[in-house]
Enzyme design. Structure first.
Site, short mmCIF file in Angstrom:
data_model
loop_
_atom_site.label_atom_id
_atom_site.label_comp_id
_atom_site.label_asym_id
_atom_site.label_seq_id
_atom_site.Cartn_x
_atom_site.Cartn_y
_atom_site.Cartn_z
N CYS A 1 -8.47 3.40 6.66
CA CYS A 1 -7.51 3.59 5.77
C CYS A 1 -8.03 3.03 4.58
O CYS A 1 -8.74 1.96 4.61
CB CYS A 1 -6.39 2.60 6.42
SG CYS A 1 -5.01 2.24 5.03
N HIS B 1 5.18 -5.56 8.84
CA HIS B 1 5.23 -7.03 9.20
C HIS B 1 5.21 -7.98 8.01
O HIS B 1 4.43 -8.59 7.62
CB HIS B 1 3.78 -7.17 9.95
CG HIS B 1 3.71 -6.74 11.27
ND1 HIS B 1 2.64 -6.67 12.02
CD2 HIS B 1 4.78 -6.32 12.13
CE1 HIS B 1 2.86 -6.06 13.25
NE2 HIS B 1 4.18 -6.09 13.31
N SER C 1 1.13 -10.05 10.84
CA SER C 1 0.69 -8.97 10.13
C SER C 1 -1.06 -8.94 10.42
O SER C 1 -1.53 -9.81 9.96
CB SER C 1 0.69 -9.15 8.43
OG SER C 1 -0.15 -8.06 8.11
N GLU D 1 1.31 -0.46 16.19
CA GLU D 1 0.42 0.59 15.77
C GLU D 1 -0.57 1.03 16.86
O GLU D 1 -0.67 2.53 17.26
CB GLU D 1 -0.41 0.42 14.56
CG GLU D 1 -0.87 1.59 13.98
CD GLU D 1 -2.07 1.45 12.96
OE1 GLU D 1 -3.13 2.10 12.98
OE2 GLU D 1 -1.79 0.45 12.25
N HIS E 1 -0.41 -4.40 19.69
CA HIS E 1 0.25 -4.07 18.40
C HIS E 1 0.84 -2.84 18.35
O HIS E 1 0.53 -2.00 19.20
CB HIS E 1 -1.01 -4.16 17.45
CG HIS E 1 -0.64 -4.13 15.98
ND1 HIS E 1 -0.19 -2.89 15.41
CD2 HIS E 1 -0.61 -5.10 14.89
CE1 HIS E 1 0.19 -3.20 14.06
NE2 HIS E 1 0.06 -4.40 13.89
N CYS F 1 0.87 -1.25 -0.08
CA CYS F 1 -0.19 -0.28 0.04
C CYS F 1 0.85 1.23 0.04
O CYS F 1 1.97 1.16 0.07
CB CYS F 1 -0.88 -0.05 1.23
SG CYS F 1 0.11 0.13 2.86
N ASN G 1 -3.30 -6.83 9.06
CA ASN G 1 -4.37 -6.71 8.03
C ASN G 1 -4.51 -8.06 7.21
O ASN G 1 -5.45 -8.56 6.78
CB ASN G 1 -3.84 -5.52 7.09
CG ASN G 1 -2.43 -5.97 6.27
OD1 ASN G 1 -2.86 -6.30 5.14
ND2 ASN G 1 -1.36 -5.53 6.80
#
Length: 407
Positions: free
Chosen positions: A285, A83, A314, A178, A176, A53, A316
């Site tokens: 996002c 990740h 990861s 983030e 996480h 992305c 996502n």
């Protein structure tokens, strides 16, 4: 949109042209149908959106620039940049060292760093506390800051609604990177609490309504609330932001649920809703949304199995796996090396958190139909490797160049 300098070894002679073809023919991104590659005895359905992305390409561009511009300096990453094991492994091979692991545990003591060292901030961002430590050491971590712009957008939105005396509810995985970073920045401006899922949101709602004793809150949300959090006072006005890699539908579901709790509890008329609940829809996002919507569209077709590529840690990617395994046999693998042969595949089981080997994962009939997608931090080259490895198992398959002529 800005273009980035991505090393060629992350690109693919198959996947990259397909993406470019679809982009040119669907500039408004209204067509989420997968791409069909028909090789005869095996067919591949490739998701419309997947892979690197904007934020990941930005991070890779900055990280490799840091290496190129500082050949004689020590270079560190606060933790994994993204990740994906292939990307992180390549950075380590080039001499980059990690200061912390993904859980925030120290690998290199802060006192070992010097003002001459280069420190790269990962795409997830970092905490206010870590930024202060680097400043105290005389290191400017903003020179090579790869924090995703969409993560920063969440921080900015949290700051804006915090200044309006809303409490921030962060939908994310508490451990996480983030979420830890977003929580750290958010609590600088407002009382903040993290909810991981709808179950925790429903629990939080009980404190919003005052139906559970305040003391219980601190046990239910241990390690997930800011210092001085007062459930009786701080849950009267709220806004919801998210870890950008969570399922968008889950975040929206939690936000809608908590908004309805506010409406019922305070008997709010439509024009009064924002007195109690901040509008934060603009923090989702775009890439996470696109990848998830493309996966939903992919799953409207029929197939024998799905292979999802990406790092096992990861977020996502794991959500894509969750969607796929609801309908088809799904194999979550890091790279082509996990495809042991035509009969055996080593893949990650998200429920046991361990790798396992499955036999006879490919169907006996032809044409076999395989769906392919990957997470936002997975290089196109990894997906190409998986496709060509599977293709090699089928005698009489069409040549790749012949199939690619349409692109």
């Amino acid at each position: 949109m800005k273009t980035f300098n991505i090393p060629d070894f992350y690109r693919s002679r198959i996947i990259t042209p397909i993406k470019e073809f679809r982009r040119k023919n669907d500039k408004l991104k209204r067509d989420y149908a997968p791409t069909l590659l028909d090789f005869g005895p095996v067919q591949f359905l490739i998701a419309r959106h997947f892979g690197f992305c904007y934020g990941v390409e930005n991070a890779i561009d900055i990280a490799y620039k840091a290496i190129a511009e500082n050949p004689d300096k020590r270079i560190f990453l606060l933790s994994e940049m993204i990740h994906n094991p292939d990307v992180n492994r390549d950075l380590v091979d080039r001499g980059v060292r990690f200061i912390m692991d993904t859980k925030g545990n120290s690998l290199i003591p802060w006192e070992a760093l010097t003002p001459e060292d280069i420190v790269i901030v990962p795409a997830f961002g970092t905490t206010v506390e870590n930024q202060r430590k680097l400043t105290e050491l005389g290191i400017n971590a903003y020179v090579y800051d790869t924090t995703c712009p969409f993560v920063e957008k969440v921080w900015n939105r949290a700051a804006q609604i915090g200044e309006k005396n809303y409490t921030i509810i962060v939908h994310g995985k508490p451990n996480h990177e983030e979420t830890r970073a977003t929580f750290s920045h958010s609590k600088e401006n407002a009382p903040t609490v993290v909810v991981e899922n709808m179950t925790q949101a429903e629990r939080l709602a009980e404190y919003m309504k005052g139906t559970l004793p305040t003391e219980q809150f601190f046990q239910d949300f241990k390690g997930q609330y800011s210092n001085g959090f007062n459930p009786e006072k701080d849950l009267q006005r709220i806004g919801v932001v998210n870890q950008t890699t969570m399922l968008a539908s889950d975040t929206q579901g939690i936000a809608d649920f908590l908004k309805n709790v506010m409406i019922k509890h305070y008997s709010l008329r439509p024009e009064q809703v924002e007195d109690r609940f901040a509008n934060t829809r603009d923090t989702l996002c775009y890439a996470t949304n696109d990848n998830q919507d493309a996966t939903y569209a992919l799953l409207t077709h029929e197939a024998d199995l799905v292979i999802v590529a990406g790092g096992y840690n990861s977020s996502n990617t794991s959500h894509l796996v969750e969607l796929c395994e609801q309908k088809f046999p799904t194999y979550f693998i890091e790279s082509v090396n996990k495809i042991l042969d035509k009969q055996l595949i080593r893949h990650f089981n998200m429920h046991t958190k361990e790798e396992q080997v499955t036999e006879h994962y490919l169907p006996q009939h032809t044409p076999a139909r395989v769906m392919l997608t990957c997470g936002a931090s997975c290089p196109d080259a990894v997906v190409e490797g998986i496709l060509t490895r599977l293709l090699s198992f089928y005698e009489g398959a069409k040549d790749i160049n012949e199939v690619m002529e349409q692109f």
